[in-house]
Scaffold this active site. Structure first.
Site, short mmCIF file in Angstrom:
data_model
loop_
_atom_site.label_atom_id
_atom_site.label_comp_id
_atom_site.label_asym_id
_atom_site.label_seq_id
_atom_site.Cartn_x
_atom_site.Cartn_y
_atom_site.Cartn_z
N VAL A 74 -20.03 -15.42 26.37
CA VAL A 74 -20.91 -16.36 27.08
C VAL A 74 -21.35 -15.75 28.41
CG1 VAL A 74 -19.83 -18.40 26.05
CG2 VAL A 74 -19.06 -17.61 28.29
N CYS A 75 -22.55 -16.14 28.83
CA CYS A 75 -23.04 -15.72 30.15
C CYS A 75 -23.88 -16.86 30.71
CB CYS A 75 -23.86 -14.44 30.06
SG CYS A 75 -25.46 -14.67 29.26
N ALA A 76 -24.59 -16.60 31.82
CA ALA A 76 -25.34 -17.67 32.47
C ALA A 76 -26.50 -18.16 31.60
CB ALA A 76 -25.85 -17.20 33.82
N GLU A 78 -28.11 -16.03 28.48
CA GLU A 78 -27.98 -15.55 27.10
C GLU A 78 -28.11 -14.04 27.09
OE1 GLU A 78 -30.20 -17.50 23.87
OE2 GLU A 78 -30.73 -15.50 23.09
N ILE A 103 -24.49 -20.72 29.37
CA ILE A 103 -23.42 -21.69 29.65
C ILE A 103 -23.97 -23.07 30.02
CG2 ILE A 103 -23.07 -21.22 32.12
CD1 ILE A 103 -19.94 -21.12 31.12
#
Lengths: 380, 79
Positions: A74-76, A78, A103
Protein backbone atom coordinates in the site's frame (compact mmCIF):
# COMPACT_ATOMS: atom_id res chain seq x y z
CA UNK A 1 3.80 -13.43 -12.52
CA UNK A 2 2.76 -9.81 -12.82
CA UNK A 3 1.72 -7.77 -9.82
CA UNK A 4 -2.05 -7.43 -9.47
CA UNK A 5 -4.24 -4.66 -8.06
CA UNK A 6 -6.56 -5.41 -5.13
CA UNK A 7 -9.51 -3.37 -3.88
CA UNK A 8 -10.02 -1.98 -0.35
CA UNK A 9 -12.94 -4.46 0.00
CA UNK A 10 -10.55 -7.33 -0.74
CA UNK A 11 -8.11 -5.91 1.79
CA UNK A 12 -10.95 -5.86 4.35
CA UNK A 13 -11.54 -9.54 3.57
CA UNK A 14 -7.87 -10.22 4.28
CA UNK A 15 -7.46 -8.27 7.51
CA UNK A 16 -10.91 -8.77 9.09
CA UNK A 17 -11.37 -12.45 8.26
CA UNK A 18 -8.94 -15.25 8.67
CA UNK A 19 -7.60 -15.70 5.18
CA UNK A 20 -4.06 -16.93 5.36
CA UNK A 21 -0.69 -15.41 6.03
CA UNK A 22 0.51 -12.39 4.13
CA UNK A 23 2.88 -9.48 4.61
CA UNK A 24 1.46 -5.99 4.38
CA UNK A 25 4.18 -3.73 3.02
CA UNK A 26 3.47 -0.02 3.48
CA UNK A 27 5.78 2.00 1.23
CA UNK A 28 4.80 5.51 2.40
CA UNK A 29 7.35 7.56 4.33
CA UNK A 30 7.72 6.86 8.07
CA UNK A 31 5.95 10.06 9.11
CA UNK A 32 2.78 9.22 7.16
CA UNK A 33 2.93 5.61 8.37
CA UNK A 34 3.19 6.70 12.02
CA UNK A 35 0.15 8.95 11.62
CA UNK A 36 -2.15 6.38 10.09
CA UNK A 37 -1.72 2.73 9.20
CA UNK A 38 -3.93 -0.18 8.23
CA UNK A 39 -5.27 -2.24 11.11
CA UNK A 40 -7.19 -5.46 11.38
CA UNK A 41 -7.56 -8.47 13.66
CA UNK A 42 -5.91 -10.82 11.18
CA UNK A 43 -3.14 -8.47 10.14
CA UNK A 44 -0.18 -10.19 11.76
CA UNK A 45 2.72 -9.01 9.61
CA UNK A 46 3.18 -5.41 8.57
CA UNK A 47 6.34 -3.55 7.68
CA UNK A 48 7.08 0.01 6.56
CA UNK A 49 9.80 0.43 3.95
CA UNK A 50 9.40 3.71 2.02
CA UNK A 51 9.41 3.34 -1.78
CA UNK A 52 12.46 5.57 -2.10
CA UNK A 53 14.49 3.05 -0.11
CA UNK A 54 13.79 0.58 -2.89
CA UNK A 55 14.97 3.27 -5.28
CA UNK A 56 18.21 4.09 -3.43
CA UNK A 57 19.04 0.70 -1.92
CA UNK A 58 17.21 -1.83 -4.05
CA UNK A 59 19.03 -5.01 -3.06
CA UNK A 60 19.09 -4.28 0.66
CA UNK A 61 15.39 -3.40 0.62
CA UNK A 62 14.39 -6.52 -1.29
CA UNK A 63 16.41 -8.62 1.16
CA UNK A 64 14.15 -7.38 3.97
CA UNK A 65 11.07 -9.01 2.42
CA UNK A 66 10.48 -12.68 3.28
CA UNK A 67 10.37 -14.75 0.10
CA UNK A 68 7.72 -17.25 1.08
CA UNK A 69 4.99 -14.72 1.82
CA UNK A 70 2.18 -13.31 -0.18
CA UNK A 71 2.93 -9.56 -0.35
CA UNK A 72 0.29 -6.80 -0.29
CA UNK A 73 1.65 -3.31 -0.87
CA UNK A 74 0.00 0.00 0.00
CA UNK A 75 1.03 3.60 -0.57
CA UNK A 76 -0.57 7.05 -0.56
CA UNK A 77 -2.11 6.94 -4.02
CA UNK A 78 -1.20 3.74 -5.94
CA UNK A 79 1.79 4.66 -8.09
CA UNK A 80 4.51 3.94 -5.54
CA UNK A 81 2.93 0.65 -4.47
CA UNK A 82 2.82 -0.50 -8.09
CA UNK A 83 6.39 0.72 -8.55
CA UNK A 84 7.62 -1.42 -5.64
CA UNK A 85 5.39 -4.33 -6.73
CA UNK A 86 7.15 -4.32 -10.11
CA UNK A 87 10.57 -4.27 -8.44
CA UNK A 88 9.59 -7.31 -6.36
CA UNK A 89 8.11 -9.29 -9.25
CA UNK A 90 11.23 -8.56 -11.29
CA UNK A 91 13.24 -9.89 -8.38
CA UNK A 92 11.33 -13.18 -8.57
CA UNK A 93 8.49 -12.71 -6.07
CA UNK A 94 5.45 -14.54 -7.37
CA UNK A 95 2.49 -13.27 -5.37
CA UNK A 96 2.56 -9.49 -5.14
CA UNK A 97 -0.46 -7.16 -5.06
CA UNK A 98 -0.92 -3.43 -4.60
CA UNK A 99 -3.87 -1.46 -3.25
CA UNK A 100 -5.80 0.22 -6.06
CA UNK A 101 -6.35 3.91 -5.40
CA UNK A 102 -4.07 4.10 -2.38
CA UNK A 103 -4.61 4.26 1.34
CA UNK A 104 -7.36 6.91 1.04
CA UNK A 105 -9.68 4.24 -0.36
CA UNK A 106 -9.06 2.22 2.80
CA UNK A 107 -9.62 5.27 5.02
CA UNK A 108 -13.02 5.78 3.36
CA UNK A 109 -14.11 2.14 3.08
CA UNK A 110 -17.51 1.21 4.56
CA UNK A 111 -18.41 -2.46 4.95
CA UNK A 112 -22.04 -3.32 5.79
CA UNK A 113 -22.62 -6.26 8.15
CA UNK A 114 -26.06 -7.58 9.10
CA UNK A 115 -26.93 -7.10 12.79
CA UNK A 116 -30.54 -8.25 12.90
CA UNK A 117 -33.15 -9.46 10.46
CA UNK A 118 -36.76 -10.40 11.12
CA UNK A 119 -40.09 -10.11 9.33
CA UNK A 120 -40.47 -6.48 10.37
CA UNK A 121 -37.04 -4.98 9.81
CA UNK A 122 -33.34 -5.50 9.37
CA UNK A 123 -30.40 -3.55 10.78
CA UNK A 124 -26.98 -3.26 9.19
CA UNK A 125 -23.77 -1.98 10.75
CA UNK A 126 -21.41 -0.11 8.40
CA UNK A 127 -17.89 -0.72 9.63
CA UNK A 128 -15.35 1.92 8.66
CA UNK A 129 -12.05 0.24 9.54
CA UNK A 130 -9.92 3.28 8.67
CA UNK A 131 -11.67 5.36 11.33
CA UNK A 132 -12.82 2.61 13.72
CA UNK A 133 -16.26 4.15 13.21
CA UNK A 134 -19.67 2.59 12.88
CA UNK A 135 -22.80 3.90 11.17
CA UNK A 136 -26.11 2.12 10.75
CA UNK A 137 -28.90 1.42 8.29
CA UNK A 138 -32.38 0.29 9.32
CA UNK A 139 -34.56 -1.24 6.62
CA UNK A 140 -38.26 -1.33 7.37
CA UNK A 141 -40.80 -2.12 4.63
CA UNK A 142 -39.93 0.29 1.81
CA UNK A 143 -38.14 2.78 4.03
CA UNK A 144 -34.49 3.11 4.93
CA UNK A 145 -33.21 5.05 7.96
CA UNK A 146 -29.56 5.99 8.22
CA UNK A 147 -27.79 6.77 11.49
CA UNK A 148 -24.56 8.83 11.58
CA UNK A 149 -23.61 8.57 7.91
CA UNK A 150 -19.97 9.00 6.86
CA UNK A 151 -18.89 11.37 4.08
CA UNK A 152 -19.01 8.66 1.38
CA UNK A 153 -22.77 8.70 0.93
CA UNK A 154 -22.88 6.52 -2.19
CA UNK A 155 -22.52 3.50 0.10
CA UNK A 156 -25.83 4.38 1.80
CA UNK A 157 -27.60 5.28 -1.42
CA UNK A 158 -26.52 1.96 -2.96
CA UNK A 159 -27.52 0.09 0.19
CA UNK A 160 -30.98 1.65 0.16
CA UNK A 161 -31.44 0.95 -3.56
CA UNK A 162 -30.28 -2.67 -3.20
CA UNK A 163 -33.03 -3.22 -0.65
CA UNK A 164 -35.61 -1.54 -2.85
CA UNK A 165 -36.16 1.23 -0.31
CA UNK A 166 -35.90 4.98 -0.15
CA UNK A 167 -34.09 6.90 2.58
CA UNK A 168 -36.75 8.66 4.63
CA UNK A 169 -34.80 9.97 7.63
CA UNK A 170 -31.19 10.62 8.63
CA UNK A 171 -30.52 10.49 12.36
CA UNK A 172 -27.48 12.14 13.93
CA UNK A 173 -26.51 11.04 17.43
CA UNK A 174 -24.45 14.22 17.90
CA UNK A 175 -22.36 16.85 16.15
CA UNK A 176 -19.32 14.75 15.25
CA UNK A 177 -15.81 16.08 15.72
CA UNK A 178 -13.76 13.15 14.53
CA UNK A 179 -15.12 12.55 11.03
CA UNK A 180 -16.94 14.48 8.38
CA UNK A 181 -20.62 13.63 8.48
CA UNK A 182 -22.47 12.68 5.31
CA UNK A 183 -25.80 13.98 6.60
CA UNK A 184 -25.97 17.22 4.60
CA UNK A 185 -25.01 15.53 1.33
CA UNK A 186 -27.28 12.56 1.98
CA UNK A 187 -30.21 14.85 2.82
CA UNK A 188 -29.68 16.69 -0.47
CA UNK A 189 -29.44 13.46 -2.45
CA UNK A 190 -32.41 11.72 -0.83
CA UNK A 191 -34.60 14.67 0.25
CA UNK A 192 -34.86 13.00 3.66
CA UNK A 193 -34.83 15.19 6.77
CA UNK A 194 -31.91 15.29 9.20
CA UNK A 195 -33.06 14.58 12.76
CA UNK A 196 -30.82 15.83 15.56
CA UNK A 197 -30.73 17.50 18.96
CA UNK A 198 -30.71 21.29 18.98
CA UNK A 199 -28.18 21.47 21.83
CA UNK A 200 -25.62 20.33 19.26
CA UNK A 201 -27.17 21.61 16.06
CA UNK A 202 -28.49 25.06 16.87
CA UNK A 203 -25.38 26.52 15.19
CA UNK A 204 -26.06 24.54 11.99
CA UNK A 205 -26.46 26.51 8.77
CA UNK A 206 -28.80 23.89 7.27
CA UNK A 207 -32.36 22.74 7.98
CA UNK A 208 -32.88 19.89 10.42
CA UNK A 209 -35.73 18.55 12.56
CA UNK A 210 -35.00 19.20 16.23
CA UNK A 211 -35.96 16.14 18.23
CA UNK A 212 -37.45 16.04 21.72
CA UNK A 213 -36.22 13.61 24.38
CA UNK A 214 -38.55 10.60 24.24
CA UNK A 215 -39.86 11.43 20.78
CA UNK A 216 -40.93 8.34 18.85
CA UNK A 217 -40.54 7.77 15.12
CA UNK A 218 -42.64 4.95 13.80
CA UNK A 219 -42.12 3.85 10.21
CA UNK A 220 -45.54 3.65 8.58
CA UNK A 221 -47.29 0.31 9.09
CA UNK A 222 -44.15 -1.23 10.62
CA UNK A 223 -45.32 -1.78 14.16
CA UNK A 224 -41.89 -0.78 15.47
CA UNK A 225 -40.61 2.36 17.10
CA UNK A 226 -37.43 4.37 17.00
CA UNK A 227 -37.24 6.30 20.24
CA UNK A 228 -34.92 9.26 20.78
CA UNK A 229 -33.23 9.07 24.20
CA UNK A 230 -31.24 12.12 25.24
CA UNK A 231 -27.88 10.85 26.56
CA UNK A 232 -25.76 14.02 26.98
CA UNK A 233 -22.16 14.10 28.14
CA UNK A 234 -19.92 13.47 25.14
CA UNK A 235 -21.74 16.52 23.79
CA UNK A 236 -24.74 18.34 25.32
CA UNK A 237 -27.01 17.19 22.48
CA UNK A 238 -25.88 13.56 22.38
CA UNK A 239 -28.88 11.37 21.68
CA UNK A 240 -29.18 7.60 21.42
CA UNK A 241 -31.87 5.90 19.34
CA UNK A 242 -33.67 2.85 20.72
CA UNK A 243 -34.91 0.63 17.91
CA UNK A 244 -37.76 -1.77 18.71
CA UNK A 245 -36.89 -1.59 22.44
CA UNK A 246 -33.95 -3.89 21.63
CA UNK A 247 -31.12 -2.07 19.94
CA UNK A 248 -29.59 1.18 21.15
CA UNK A 249 -27.73 3.20 18.51
CA UNK A 250 -25.62 4.97 21.11
CA UNK A 251 -23.36 7.23 19.07
CA UNK A 252 -20.47 8.24 21.32
CA UNK A 253 -22.42 7.89 24.57
CA UNK A 254 -21.64 4.21 25.24
CA UNK A 255 -18.77 2.19 23.77
CA UNK A 256 -18.24 -1.54 24.21
CA UNK A 257 -14.96 -0.98 26.05
CA UNK A 258 -15.27 2.64 27.14
CA UNK A 259 -17.50 5.70 27.16
CA UNK A 260 -17.50 8.83 24.99
CA UNK A 261 -15.07 11.41 26.33
CA UNK A 262 -16.77 14.52 27.74
CA UNK A 263 -13.70 16.76 27.47
CA UNK A 264 -13.81 17.68 23.77
CA UNK A 265 -15.82 20.86 24.27
CA UNK A 266 -13.49 22.57 26.75
CA UNK A 267 -16.03 22.21 29.59
CA UNK A 268 -14.85 18.99 31.15
CA UNK A 269 -16.39 19.48 34.60
CA UNK A 270 -19.80 20.49 33.30
CA UNK A 271 -19.98 17.79 30.62
CA UNK A 272 -18.62 15.10 32.96
CA UNK A 273 -21.57 15.94 35.21
CA UNK A 274 -23.97 15.52 32.29
CA UNK A 275 -22.37 12.19 31.45
CA UNK A 276 -22.49 10.93 35.01
CA UNK A 277 -26.17 11.81 35.15
CA UNK A 278 -26.74 10.00 31.83
CA UNK A 279 -25.17 6.82 33.23
CA UNK A 280 -27.07 6.88 36.50
CA UNK A 281 -30.45 8.27 35.47
CA UNK A 282 -30.81 7.05 31.89
CA UNK A 283 -28.59 4.11 30.95
CA UNK A 284 -28.77 2.27 34.29
CA UNK A 285 -32.56 2.63 34.24
CA UNK A 286 -32.88 0.83 30.91
CA UNK A 287 -33.43 -2.90 30.40
CA UNK A 288 -29.86 -4.19 30.58
CA UNK A 289 -30.54 -6.80 27.90
CA UNK A 290 -30.74 -4.00 25.34
CA UNK A 291 -27.91 -4.35 22.89
CA UNK A 292 -25.70 -1.38 22.19
CA UNK A 293 -24.73 -0.42 18.64
CA UNK A 294 -21.90 2.05 19.29
CA UNK A 295 -20.48 4.82 17.09
CA UNK A 296 -16.90 3.58 17.44
CA UNK A 297 -14.83 0.66 18.56
CA UNK A 298 -11.51 1.12 20.34
CA UNK A 299 -9.94 -2.03 18.93
CA UNK A 300 -11.05 -5.20 17.19
CA UNK A 301 -11.00 -7.30 20.35
CA UNK A 302 -14.54 -5.86 20.71
CA UNK A 303 -15.61 -7.66 17.52
CA UNK A 304 -17.78 -10.74 18.02
CA UNK A 305 -17.43 -14.06 16.21
CA UNK A 306 -19.66 -12.81 13.39
CA UNK A 307 -17.52 -9.76 12.69
CA UNK A 308 -19.90 -7.29 14.35
CA UNK A 309 -19.51 -4.70 17.10
CA UNK A 310 -22.46 -5.17 19.44
CA UNK A 311 -22.89 -5.99 23.12
CA UNK A 312 -25.56 -5.79 25.82
CA UNK A 313 -25.72 -2.93 28.31
CA UNK A 314 -25.27 -5.48 31.07
CA UNK A 315 -21.99 -6.80 29.64
CA UNK A 316 -20.76 -3.27 29.03
CA UNK A 317 -21.50 -2.20 32.62
CA UNK A 318 -19.83 -5.37 33.97
CA UNK A 319 -16.80 -5.26 31.66
CA UNK A 320 -16.14 -1.57 32.31
CA UNK A 321 -16.92 -1.40 36.00
CA UNK A 322 -14.06 1.09 36.47
CA UNK A 323 -16.19 3.62 34.55
CA UNK A 324 -19.82 2.60 34.93
CA UNK A 325 -19.74 1.65 38.62
CA UNK A 326 -18.43 4.97 39.91
CA UNK A 327 -21.20 6.16 42.18
CA UNK A 328 -20.45 9.79 42.86
CA UNK A 329 -20.06 12.68 40.51
CA UNK A 330 -16.75 14.00 41.90
CA UNK A 331 -14.97 10.67 41.63
CA UNK A 332 -16.34 10.33 38.10
CA UNK A 333 -15.09 13.79 37.08
CA UNK A 334 -11.68 13.07 38.59
CA UNK A 335 -11.55 9.79 36.67
CA UNK A 336 -12.33 11.60 33.41
CA UNK A 337 -9.72 14.28 34.09
CA UNK A 338 -7.07 11.67 34.91
CA UNK A 339 -7.63 10.08 31.49
CA UNK A 340 -7.70 13.29 29.45
CA UNK A 341 -5.42 13.73 26.46
CA UNK A 342 -5.21 16.32 23.69
CA UNK A 343 -7.63 16.10 20.78
CA UNK A 344 -6.46 16.29 17.15
CA UNK A 345 -6.35 19.91 15.95
CA UNK A 346 -8.49 19.10 12.94
CA UNK A 347 -11.50 18.36 15.20
CA UNK A 348 -12.41 22.05 15.50
CA UNK A 349 -12.59 22.33 11.71
CA UNK A 350 -14.53 19.09 11.33
CA UNK A 351 -17.20 20.39 13.71
CA UNK A 352 -17.52 23.50 11.55
CA UNK A 353 -17.89 21.37 8.43
CA UNK A 354 -20.51 19.20 10.13
CA UNK A 355 -22.49 22.27 11.14
CA UNK A 356 -22.39 23.55 7.56
CA UNK A 357 -20.24 26.54 8.52
CA UNK A 358 -17.24 25.51 6.44
CA UNK A 359 -17.12 23.72 3.07
CA UNK A 360 -13.59 22.73 2.10
CA UNK A 361 -12.96 21.26 -1.37
CA UNK A 362 -13.38 17.48 -1.66
CA UNK A 363 -9.64 16.70 -1.76
CA UNK A 364 -9.15 18.63 1.46
CA UNK A 365 -12.06 16.80 3.10
CA UNK A 366 -10.45 13.45 2.24
CA UNK A 367 -7.28 14.52 4.08
CA UNK A 368 -9.17 16.02 7.06
CA UNK A 369 -11.09 12.77 7.36
CA UNK A 370 -8.09 10.41 7.54
CA UNK A 371 -7.11 8.93 10.91
CA UNK A 372 -8.50 6.78 13.67
CA UNK A 373 -11.02 8.43 16.02
CA UNK A 374 -10.02 9.81 19.44
CA UNK A 375 -13.47 9.73 21.04
CA UNK A 376 -13.14 7.38 24.00
CA UNK A 377 -12.68 8.66 27.54
CA UNK A 378 -10.19 5.90 28.30
CA UNK A 379 -7.25 4.65 26.29
CA UNK A 380 -4.43 2.12 26.47
CA UNK B 1 12.72 32.88 -8.26
CA UNK B 2 15.90 31.14 -7.15
CA UNK B 3 18.00 34.27 -7.19
CA UNK B 4 20.09 33.65 -4.08
CA UNK B 5 20.66 29.93 -4.59
CA UNK B 6 22.77 28.98 -7.56
CA UNK B 7 21.49 25.75 -9.08
CA UNK B 8 23.05 23.60 -11.77
CA UNK B 9 19.73 22.27 -13.01
CA UNK B 10 15.98 22.94 -12.68
CA UNK B 11 13.20 20.39 -12.84
CA UNK B 12 9.52 21.04 -13.45
CA UNK B 13 7.81 18.02 -11.87
CA UNK B 14 4.33 19.54 -11.66
CA UNK B 15 1.58 17.16 -12.69
CA UNK B 16 3.66 14.13 -11.72
CA UNK B 17 2.57 12.00 -8.79
CA UNK B 18 4.67 9.68 -6.68
CA UNK B 19 6.93 7.90 -7.20
CA UNK B 20 7.91 9.87 -10.33
CA UNK B 21 9.15 13.16 -8.78
CA UNK B 22 11.54 11.28 -6.49
CA UNK B 23 12.53 8.82 -9.24
CA UNK B 24 13.55 11.69 -11.53
CA UNK B 25 15.38 13.70 -8.87
CA UNK B 26 17.15 10.65 -7.50
CA UNK B 27 18.46 9.79 -10.96
CA UNK B 28 19.63 13.36 -11.54
CA UNK B 29 21.46 13.54 -8.20
CA UNK B 30 23.55 10.51 -9.08
CA UNK B 31 25.06 12.39 -12.02
CA UNK B 32 26.05 15.49 -10.00
CA UNK B 33 29.19 16.46 -8.14
CA UNK B 34 29.15 16.91 -4.38
CA UNK B 35 28.05 20.45 -3.52
CA UNK B 36 25.92 20.88 -6.66
CA UNK B 37 22.40 22.14 -6.05
CA UNK B 38 19.30 21.49 -8.13
CA UNK B 39 15.79 22.84 -7.75
CA UNK B 40 12.60 20.88 -8.37
CA UNK B 41 9.08 22.28 -8.61
CA UNK B 42 6.41 19.79 -7.45
CA UNK B 43 2.61 19.83 -7.31
CA UNK B 44 2.04 16.47 -5.58
CA UNK B 45 1.05 17.12 -1.93
CA UNK B 46 2.85 13.89 -1.01
CA UNK B 47 6.14 15.57 -1.97
CA UNK B 48 6.00 17.75 1.15
CA UNK B 49 6.88 14.88 3.43
CA UNK B 50 8.43 12.54 0.82
CA UNK B 51 11.23 14.90 -0.28
CA UNK B 52 12.69 15.47 3.20
CA UNK B 53 12.35 11.76 4.03
CA UNK B 54 14.00 10.74 0.76
CA UNK B 55 16.81 13.29 1.23
CA UNK B 56 17.58 11.85 4.64
CA UNK B 57 17.63 8.30 3.25
CA UNK B 58 19.78 9.18 0.24
CA UNK B 59 22.14 11.46 2.16
CA UNK B 60 21.33 14.64 0.25
CA UNK B 61 20.44 18.00 1.80
CA UNK B 62 17.30 20.00 1.26
CA UNK B 63 18.72 23.51 1.60
CA UNK B 64 15.44 25.36 1.04
CA UNK B 65 11.73 24.70 0.51
CA UNK B 66 9.61 27.45 -1.03
CA UNK B 67 5.89 27.46 -1.65
CA UNK B 68 4.96 28.85 -5.08
CA UNK B 69 1.19 29.16 -5.16
CA UNK B 70 -0.17 25.63 -5.03
CA UNK B 71 3.27 24.17 -5.80
CA UNK B 72 6.43 23.70 -3.79
CA UNK B 73 10.02 24.20 -4.95
CA UNK B 74 12.74 22.16 -3.26
CA UNK B 75 16.43 23.10 -3.41
CA UNK B 76 18.52 19.97 -3.01
CA UNK B 77 22.26 19.83 -2.51
CA UNK B 78 24.29 16.75 -3.30
CA UNK B 79 26.45 15.85 -0.33
Amino acid sequence: MEAYAFSPEQLFGSVFKESGEFLLLDVRNNEEFEKFAIEGPFLTQMTNIPYFEFLEFEEESIAKIPRKNQIKIVCAKEGSAKYVADILTNAGFTDVGYLAGGIGTWADLLMPVEIAANEKYSIFQFIRPGKASLSYGLICADECFIFDPARTIDSYLDFSAQHGTRITAIFETHLQADYISGSQALAEASHAPIIAHEDDYRIASFEYDALRNGQVYSPEGSGIEIKAVHTPGHTPGSTSYLIDNQFLVSGDAVFIKSIGRPDLGGKVTEWSGLLFNTIVSVLKQMDDQIRVLPGHYMDWSEMDGSGRFIDSLRHIFDNNAAIYSIDDIHTFTDFIKANMRPQPEVYAQIRQVNAGLLTPPDEEQVIMDIGKNECAATHD
Amino acid sequence: MNDEIKTVKSFDLTGLSCPMPIVKVSKAMKELNPGDIIDALTSDPGALTDFPAWAKTSGNDIVDTRPEGENTRFFIKKS
